[in-house]
Design an enzyme around this catalytic site. Structure first.
Site, PDB file in Angstrom:
ATOM      1  N   LYS A   1      -3.160   9.350   3.716  1.00  0.00           N
ATOM      2  CA  LYS A   1      -2.143  10.126   3.012  1.00  0.00           C
ATOM      3  C   LYS A   1      -0.983   9.275   2.508  1.00  0.00           C
ATOM      4  O   LYS A   1      -0.289   9.658   1.548  1.00  0.00           O
ATOM      5  CB  LYS A   1      -1.608  11.231   3.917  1.00  0.00           C
ATOM      6  CG  LYS A   1      -2.557  12.401   4.140  1.00  0.00           C
ATOM      7  CD  LYS A   1      -2.637  13.282   2.914  1.00  0.00           C
ATOM      8  CE  LYS A   1      -3.368  14.578   3.227  1.00  0.00           C
ATOM      9  NZ  LYS A   1      -3.395  15.480   2.040  1.00  0.00           N
TER      10      LYS A   1
ATOM     11  N   SER B   1     -10.918   9.191   7.540  1.00  0.00           N
ATOM     12  CA  SER B   1      -9.668   9.461   6.852  1.00  0.00           C
ATOM     13  C   SER B   1      -8.437   9.428   7.744  1.00  0.00           C
ATOM     14  O   SER B   1      -7.316   9.433   7.235  1.00  0.00           O
ATOM     15  CB  SER B   1      -9.744  10.825   6.151  1.00  0.00           C
ATOM     16  OG  SER B   1      -9.959  11.860   7.086  1.00  0.00           O
TER      17      SER B   1
END
Length: 507
Positions: free
Chosen positions: A50, A306
């Protein structure tokens, strides 16, 4: 796609992000008979990809915009990414988080320079408050996924993969929440290597993008599962939907057990602990590989890990479910005559397999019902063959391996039968993790309705899992339904679930 690719090629992410390694998973590769690699976004400074999108957005703001500050609503990785990005660019960041956000996440955002505002009990309430602050102060709102610059920042993950692996790539697997990472990665991969498949992966109980693509439009789901909280999004973005619809080759859905098994695979090969959404892509890779035989032993399958922002408390639940997820354990409800020697005969039929769990309580019906876990050794049909063997030998067997109520609650509660209890409803709830939630539940019940069973189990999520028994006369069932709907806690009536009927029902 051309505009997205241009943005990806000019994205600014490396002031704060690293070029994460593309690591092999040797044990899993040997098991699947094909090369499997993971893209290690869990190694980013905020332990998640992110940071790329957040920084690329903030880096593109002019001085006047930076002076107004930036704002977002988030309870997870985007919050940390934006806080760090703003701090590096000398901007003030305001992060609106629900009051139910775990303290560890609030502390992480503050440690990276973010000004935390706790507001509301849900993300939607926090989001609305962030938008109100935006309107009042002029701060720049940074969307977690539905923004071209955020998408471009996330797309640099795909650009790195293409540069790091020059050999053939059969497929790249990408987790999907709102779709920012998936749309960015798909755009650059399809531009550079159009022959490579890009496959999105979603939890079966949070299929936001797949639902939208199947419907041909963005759809807002009524609810989503929160186990993989990093992808628990009710609505895909408009821009991400447009890109994913055109560029993804497929979307795979996986369940909680498959995600837990993938977390274990990552740990076994790299000693890294992925968060559930971090292991989501690998779970999808394994499911896809099982259905698509290898045609090129050199073509790699690549999964994006992720993130690694997992609460320590959740590891217990992950470990419990990983064995089932990788097909290494079967959970069975078995009925046999309650007589001398019956257990010994049953154990002999297991043919040396280990018993991982055994729960039993006497019932006055002449039969013993017990909940048993059995370790499986190998073979895709071993569980079915074992059940058939037991049934042929005269045992009544029900497979509980995919029964959510059995796995979350009943396995810990066998023996909760109550003789002569009539009118009992067994209900499975999600309680908000906040003070007073249980009291509010009790207050919703009429005085004549008895609480006959209550089992609470939390795994570090934002919700607590509860199994409750409520004794209600049949004539008042509608009143109970109305009361629970007014309460607003998500629930499922499990009264007729085989796990409830066999182990909790009154006799």
């Amino acid at each position: 796609m051309q505009d997205t690719v241009r943005r990806i090629l000019t994205a600014r992410v490396y002031d704060v992000a690293i070029e994460s390694p593309l690591d092999p998973l040797p044990r899993l590769s040997a098991r699947l008979g094909r090369p499997v690699l993971q893209k290690r976004e869990d190694l980013q400074p905020v332990f998640s990809f992110k940071i790329r999108g957040a920084y690329n957005k903030v880096a593109g703001l002019d001085a006047a915009s930076l002076a107004r500050g930036v704002i977002c609503a988030s309870a997870g990785n985007h919050a940390q990414g934006l806080a760090l990005a703003a701090t590096r660019r000398g901007a003030v960041s305001t992060i609106v988080m629900p009051v139910t956000t775990p303290a560890i996440k609030v502390a992480a955002v503050r440690a990276r320079g973010g000004n935390v505002v706790l507001h509301g009990e849900t993300f939607d309430e926090a989001y609305a408050h962030a938008r109100a602050i935006e309107a009042e102060t002029g701060a720049v709102f940074v969307h977690p996924f539905d923004d071209p610059e955020v998408i471009a920042g996330q797309g640099t993950v795909g650009l790195e993969i293409m540069r790091q692996h020059s050999g053939p790539i059969e497929a790249v697997f990408v987790p999907i929440g709102g779709g920012g990472l998936a749309s960015g990665v798909a755009a650059i991969v399809k531009f550079l290597r159009p022959e490579t498949r890009v496959i999105g992966v979603e939890p079966v109980d949070a299929a936001t993008m797949k639902t939208a693509i199947d419907a041909g439009r963005v759809v807002t789901l009524n609810s989503v599962g929160v186990f993989a909280d990093g992808v628990a999004v009710l609505r895909a973005g408009d821009e991400t939907f447009r890109l994913c619809k055109d560029l993804l080759d497929d979307i795979i859905l996986v369940d909680t057990d498959a995600i837990c098994a993938a977390i274990k695979d990552i740990f076994d090969d790299s000693r890294a602990v992925a968060e559930p959404s971090g292991a989501l892509a690998l779970a999808g890779l394994k499911a896809w590989a099982a259905l698509n035989p290898c045609t090129d032993n050199d073509a790699a399958l690549i999964a994006i890990n992720s993130g690694a922002n997992v609460n320590f408390d959740r590891l217990r639940h992950i470990a419990e479910r990983a064995e089932i997820g990788e097909g290494a354990e079967a959970l069975l409800a078995v009925a046999l005559p309650d007589e001398r020697g019956a257990y010994a005969r049953f154990l002999r039929l297991l043919d040396g397999r280990s018993v991982t769990e055994f729960n039993y309580r006497w019932a006055p019906d002449g039969a013993a019902h017990f909940f048993v876990g059995v370790a499986l050794r190998s073979g895709p049909h071993e569980k079915e063959d074992l059940i058939a063997t037991l049934q042929t030998s005269g045992y009544r067997v029900e497979d509980m391996s995919d029964n959510e109520t059995a796995k979350l609650h009943v396995r810990y509660m066998v023996g909760g039968r109550a003789a002569g209890l009539e009118g009992e409803r067994i209900l499975r709830f999600q309680f908000p993790e906040r003070p007073g939630a249980f009291l509010r539940f009790l207050n919703a019940l009429q005085p004549a309705w008895a609480l006959t069973l209550f089992h609470y189990r939390n795994h570090g999520d934002d919700v607590g899992r509860v199994l409750a028994g409520i004794q209600v006369p049949p004539s008042e069932l509608n009143a109970l339904t109305e009361a629970l709907n007014d309460l607003g806690y998500p629930y499922v009536d499990e009264t007729d679930n085989p796990a409830s009927r066999l182990f909790l029902d009154g006799v």
